[in-house]
Design a protein around this motif. Structure first.
Motif, PDB file in Angstrom:
ATOM      1  N   CYS A 161       0.865  -1.173   0.000  1.00 50.50           N
ATOM      2  CA  CYS A 161       0.000   0.000   0.000  1.00 50.50           C
ATOM      3  C   CYS A 161       0.902   1.223   0.000  1.00 50.50           C
ATOM      4  N   LEU A 162       0.803   2.034  -1.052  1.00 46.92           N
ATOM      5  CA  LEU A 162       1.625   3.228  -1.193  1.00 46.92           C
ATOM      6  C   LEU A 162       0.813   4.458  -0.813  1.00 46.92           C
ATOM      7  N   MET A 163       1.413   5.308  -0.002  1.00 50.22           N
ATOM      8  CA  MET A 163       0.728   6.488   0.484  1.00 50.22           C
ATOM      9  C   MET A 163       1.491   7.729   0.061  1.00 50.22           C
ATOM     10  N   HIS A 164       0.779   8.797  -0.209  1.00 55.29           N
ATOM     11  CA  HIS A 164       1.432  10.072  -0.505  1.00 55.29           C
ATOM     12  C   HIS A 164       1.588  10.871   0.773  1.00 55.29           C
ATOM     13  N   MET A 165       2.737  11.511   0.896  1.00 55.69           N
ATOM     14  CA  MET A 165       2.924  12.523   1.931  1.00 55.69           C
ATOM     15  C   MET A 165       3.949  13.511   1.421  1.00 55.69           C
ATOM     16  N   GLN A 166       3.820  14.736   1.834  1.00 54.53           N
ATOM     17  CA  GLN A 166       4.796  15.748   1.479  1.00 54.53           C
ATOM     18  C   GLN A 166       5.685  15.979   2.691  1.00 54.53           C
ATOM     19  N   GLY A 167       6.998  15.857   2.519  1.00 51.00           N
ATOM     20  CA  GLY A 167       7.923  16.051   3.626  1.00 51.00           C
ATOM     21  C   GLY A 167       8.151  14.782   4.417  1.00 51.00           C
TER      22      GLY A 167
ATOM     23  N   LYS B 294       1.349  -5.269 -10.606  1.00 45.42           N
ATOM     24  CA  LYS B 294       0.427  -4.142 -10.494  1.00 45.42           C
ATOM     25  C   LYS B 294      -0.809  -4.507  -9.671  1.00 45.42           C
ATOM     26  N   LYS B 295      -1.287  -5.742  -9.797  1.00 47.73           N
ATOM     27  CA  LYS B 295      -2.465  -6.181  -9.043  1.00 47.73           C
ATOM     28  C   LYS B 295      -2.234  -6.166  -7.536  1.00 47.73           C
ATOM     29  N   LYS B 296      -0.969  -6.130  -7.126  1.00 49.69           N
ATOM     30  CA  LYS B 296      -0.652  -6.172  -5.698  1.00 49.69           C
ATOM     31  C   LYS B 296      -0.297  -4.795  -5.142  1.00 49.69           C
ATOM     32  N   ILE B 297      -0.565  -3.746  -5.922  1.00 47.87           N
ATOM     33  CA  ILE B 297      -0.233  -2.389  -5.484  1.00 47.87           C
ATOM     34  C   ILE B 297      -1.521  -1.626  -5.192  1.00 47.87           C
ATOM     35  N   LEU B 298      -1.671  -1.201  -3.950  1.00 45.95           N
ATOM     36  CA  LEU B 298      -2.798  -0.362  -3.550  1.00 45.95           C
ATOM     37  C   LEU B 298      -2.259   1.052  -3.372  1.00 45.95           C
ATOM     38  N   ILE B 299      -3.072   2.045  -3.675  1.00 51.38           N
ATOM     39  CA  ILE B 299      -2.628   3.423  -3.461  1.00 51.38           C
ATOM     40  C   ILE B 299      -3.550   4.109  -2.468  1.00 51.38           C
ATOM     41  N   ASP B 300      -2.972   5.025  -1.709  1.00 53.93           N
ATOM     42  CA  ASP B 300      -3.694   5.754  -0.680  1.00 53.93           C
ATOM     43  C   ASP B 300      -3.259   7.216  -0.761  1.00 53.93           C
TER      44      ASP B 300
END
Length: 93
Positions: A33-39, A75-81
């Motif tokens: 699970c990949l998450m975005h954050m700044q900093g 790709k099927k195993k990548i979740l995005i948040d």
């Protein structure tokens, strides 16, 4: 019958950017699970700033997805948040 799906969760905050994280996740065969954050966590809420919040988050996650795929994560195993907070103001959210 339901089966548990292994997932690498501790990668969320850093989106597998720490040294060796991509390789370890790929070798595990687990979903990520990949998450975005700044900093960085200690300072990310001090002064979040974006010219184009949606575009920047989309580009960041697209780059991280490609990095995962190049490392061997399907790709099927990548979740995005895109996540709320984590370097975003209430307006950004």
């Amino acid at each position: 019958r339901r089966r548990a799906v292994p997932i690498v969760r501790r990668c969320r905050v850093r989106a597998l950017r720490l040294p060796g994280a991509l390789e370890a996740a790929a070798e595990s065969g687990a979903a990520v699970c990949l998450m975005h954050m700044q900093g960085d966590p200690p300072t990310m809420q001090q002064a979040p700033d974006y010219d184009d919040v949606l575009g920047e988050i989309q580009r960041f996650l697209a780059v991280r997805i490609l990095a995962c795929q190049f490392a061997g994560i399907y790709k099927k195993k990548i979740l995005i948040d895109p996540d709320f907070g984590f370097g975003k103001t209430l307006e950004h959210n």
